[in-house]
Design a protein around this motif. Structure first.
Motif, PDB file in Angstrom:
ATOM      1  N   VAL A 108       0.860  -1.183   0.000  1.00  0.00           N
ATOM      2  CA  VAL A 108       0.000   0.000   0.000  1.00  0.00           C
ATOM      3  C   VAL A 108       0.894   1.230   0.000  1.00  0.00           C
ATOM      4  O   VAL A 108       1.834   1.326   0.797  1.00  0.00           O
ATOM      5  CB  VAL A 108      -0.935   0.004   1.231  1.00  0.00           C
ATOM      6  CG1 VAL A 108      -1.720   1.305   1.299  1.00  0.00           C
ATOM      7  CG2 VAL A 108      -1.880  -1.173   1.191  1.00  0.00           C
ATOM      8  N   CYS A 111      -0.339   8.110  -0.462  1.00  0.00           N
ATOM      9  CA  CYS A 111      -0.433   9.245  -1.380  1.00  0.00           C
ATOM     10  C   CYS A 111      -0.797  10.482  -0.562  1.00  0.00           C
ATOM     11  O   CYS A 111      -1.891  10.547  -0.004  1.00  0.00           O
ATOM     12  CB  CYS A 111      -1.483   8.998  -2.453  1.00  0.00           C
ATOM     13  SG  CYS A 111      -1.288   7.444  -3.325  1.00  0.00           S
ATOM     14  N   ALA A 123      -4.218   9.326   1.113  1.00  0.00           N
ATOM     15  CA  ALA A 123      -4.983   8.256   0.460  1.00  0.00           C
ATOM     16  C   ALA A 123      -4.071   7.048   0.350  1.00  0.00           C
ATOM     17  O   ALA A 123      -3.010   7.123  -0.264  1.00  0.00           O
ATOM     18  CB  ALA A 123      -5.451   8.712  -0.920  1.00  0.00           C
ATOM     19  N   HIS A 124      -4.468   5.938   0.976  1.00  0.00           N
ATOM     20  CA  HIS A 124      -3.665   4.710   0.941  1.00  0.00           C
ATOM     21  C   HIS A 124      -4.169   3.843  -0.205  1.00  0.00           C
ATOM     22  O   HIS A 124      -5.317   3.388  -0.172  1.00  0.00           O
ATOM     23  CB  HIS A 124      -3.747   3.988   2.287  1.00  0.00           C
ATOM     24  CG  HIS A 124      -3.213   4.823   3.401  1.00  0.00           C
ATOM     25  ND1 HIS A 124      -4.000   5.307   4.415  1.00  0.00           N
ATOM     26  CD2 HIS A 124      -1.962   5.308   3.634  1.00  0.00           C
ATOM     27  CE1 HIS A 124      -3.266   6.028   5.238  1.00  0.00           C
ATOM     28  NE2 HIS A 124      -2.023   6.047   4.786  1.00  0.00           N
ATOM     29  N   LYS A 125      -3.307   3.620  -1.178  1.00  0.00           N
ATOM     30  CA  LYS A 125      -3.722   2.961  -2.421  1.00  0.00           C
ATOM     31  C   LYS A 125      -2.768   1.840  -2.793  1.00  0.00           C
ATOM     32  O   LYS A 125      -1.548   1.977  -2.689  1.00  0.00           O
ATOM     33  CB  LYS A 125      -3.754   3.974  -3.577  1.00  0.00           C
ATOM     34  CG  LYS A 125      -4.669   5.160  -3.348  1.00  0.00           C
ATOM     35  CD  LYS A 125      -6.123   4.781  -3.404  1.00  0.00           C
ATOM     36  CE  LYS A 125      -7.028   5.994  -3.283  1.00  0.00           C
ATOM     37  NZ  LYS A 125      -8.446   5.618  -3.351  1.00  0.00           N
ATOM     38  N   ARG A 126      -3.355   0.750  -3.251  1.00  0.00           N
ATOM     39  CA  ARG A 126      -2.584  -0.343  -3.837  1.00  0.00           C
ATOM     40  C   ARG A 126      -2.299  -0.014  -5.299  1.00  0.00           C
ATOM     41  O   ARG A 126      -2.923   0.875  -5.887  1.00  0.00           O
ATOM     42  CB  ARG A 126      -3.388  -1.647  -3.763  1.00  0.00           C
ATOM     43  CG  ARG A 126      -3.664  -2.117  -2.367  1.00  0.00           C
ATOM     44  CD  ARG A 126      -4.576  -3.319  -2.347  1.00  0.00           C
ATOM     45  NE  ARG A 126      -3.953  -4.471  -3.011  1.00  0.00           N
ATOM     46  CZ  ARG A 126      -4.470  -5.686  -3.008  1.00  0.00           C
ATOM     47  NH1 ARG A 126      -5.617  -5.924  -2.389  1.00  0.00           N
ATOM     48  NH2 ARG A 126      -3.860  -6.680  -3.626  1.00  0.00           N
ATOM     49  N   ALA A 129      -5.281   0.049  -7.489  1.00  0.00           N
ATOM     50  CA  ALA A 129      -6.110   1.257  -7.478  1.00  0.00           C
ATOM     51  C   ALA A 129      -5.636   2.253  -8.529  1.00  0.00           C
ATOM     52  O   ALA A 129      -6.448   2.943  -9.153  1.00  0.00           O
ATOM     53  CB  ALA A 129      -6.087   1.893  -6.092  1.00  0.00           C
ATOM     54  N   TRP A 195     -11.656   8.787  -6.919  1.00  0.00           N
ATOM     55  CA  TRP A 195     -10.500   7.961  -6.569  1.00  0.00           C
ATOM     56  C   TRP A 195      -9.824   8.462  -5.299  1.00  0.00           C
ATOM     57  O   TRP A 195      -9.455   7.685  -4.437  1.00  0.00           O
ATOM     58  CB  TRP A 195      -9.513   7.973  -7.726  1.00  0.00           C
ATOM     59  CG  TRP A 195      -8.353   7.038  -7.563  1.00  0.00           C
ATOM     60  CD1 TRP A 195      -8.318   5.704  -7.861  1.00  0.00           C
ATOM     61  CD2 TRP A 195      -7.049   7.358  -7.063  1.00  0.00           C
ATOM     62  NE1 TRP A 195      -7.087   5.189  -7.584  1.00  0.00           N
ATOM     63  CE2 TRP A 195      -6.290   6.172  -7.082  1.00  0.00           C
ATOM     64  CE3 TRP A 195      -6.467   8.537  -6.596  1.00  0.00           C
ATOM     65  CZ2 TRP A 195      -4.963   6.144  -6.673  1.00  0.00           C
ATOM     66  CZ3 TRP A 195      -5.153   8.495  -6.182  1.00  0.00           C
ATOM     67  CH2 TRP A 195      -4.404   7.307  -6.213  1.00  0.00           C
TER      68      TRP A 195
END
Length: 198
Positions: A108, A111, A123-126, A129, A195
Motif C-alpha cells: 500500500v 499518497c 490516500a492509501h492505495k494499492r 487502485a 479515486w
C-alpha cells in the motif's frame, strides 16, 4: 652566351613559432593544483544551465497561454484561476507491506495530496487502485485529453517486495499521479475526485 645559372637553394624552414601566437582570446594558465570540488560545482552549474536553456527552447506553447509550471507535455496551472484541479501538491511518502507474504500480502502506497486550500489528504492505495484510475480516465476523458495521461509503470511480480524496486515504483507512481492530479483539466474530473475520496 649562356646566362649564369643561379642555384635554387631550398629556403630555410620556418622556425617553430609559439602555438598561441595568433590567438586573440584570453589565455588562462591553470595552476598546478586543481580544486576538484570547485571543478565539480562548475560542471554541475554548466549542465544545469544547458538543461534549462534546452528546456526553454523545446517548450511547446500551451493552448491556454504560457504555462507557469511545465512537465513534458503537461501544463500545470499556478492556481490563479486557470486550473480547475483541486490539488496543489502530490507526493507518495512511502509504502507499507500489508498481510503475510504467504497469505496474500500486498503493498500500500501513502499518497499525500495537498489541496489548494491547504488541506492534506492521505490516500492509501494499492497498485491495482492506480490501474483502476487509469482505466476510468481512459473511459471517461475526451479523446483529445487522453494523451495527457502517461502510461503506468509495468507490473513486476518477481521483484514486488524488494525495497529497491518498491522505491523506484514509488517514484514512478508519484510522477504518474502528479501528472494526473495537477493537470488543470484532468485533475478536476469526477473520476479523479472519486479515486481520491474512496
Amino acid at each position: 652566351m649562356a646566362s649564369p645559372r643561379t642555384s635554387s637553394a631550398p629556403s630555410p624552414s620556418p622556425s617553430p613559432s609559439h602555438p598561441f601566437r595568433n590567438t586573440t582570446g584570453l589565455l588562462v594558465v591553470l595552476p598546478d593544483k586543481i580544486d576538484v570540488e570547485e571543478e565539480s560545482r562548475l560542471y554541475d552549474e554548466t549542465c544545469d544551465d544547458q538543461d534549462a536553456q534546452a528546456s526553454r527552447a523545446s517548450r511547446p506553447r500551451s493552448p491556454q497561454g504560457p504555462p507557469s509550471i511545465f512537465s513534458r507535455d503537461i501544463w500545470l496551472g499556478d492556481n490563479s484561476g486557470e486550473s480547475r484541479a483541486f490539488a496543489r501538491d502530490v507526493k507518495l511518502s512511502g509504502w507499507t507491506n500489508v498481510g503475510d507474504k504467504l497469505g496474500g500480502a500486498y503493498i500500500v502506497y501513502d499518497c499525500v495530496i495537498r489541496t489548494k486550500e491547504g488541506t492534506t489528504i492521505h490516500a492509501h492505495k494499492r497498485y491495482s487502485a492506480f490501474v483502476e484510475l487509469y482505466e476510468a480516465l481512459r473511459r471517461s476523458l475526451p479523446r483529445h485529453q487522453q494523451h495527457f495521461v502517461p502510461a503506468l509503470p509495468p507490473k513486476s511480480p518477481f521483484a514486488r517486495y524488494r525495497p529497491a524496486f518498491l522505491d523506484r515504483r514509488r517514484r514512478q507512481l508519484q510522477y504518474w499521479l502528479s501528472a494526473v492530479l495537477l493537470h488543470p483539466e484532468i485533475g478536476a474530473c469526477q473520476a479523479v475526485r472519486f479515486w481520491v475520496m474512496d
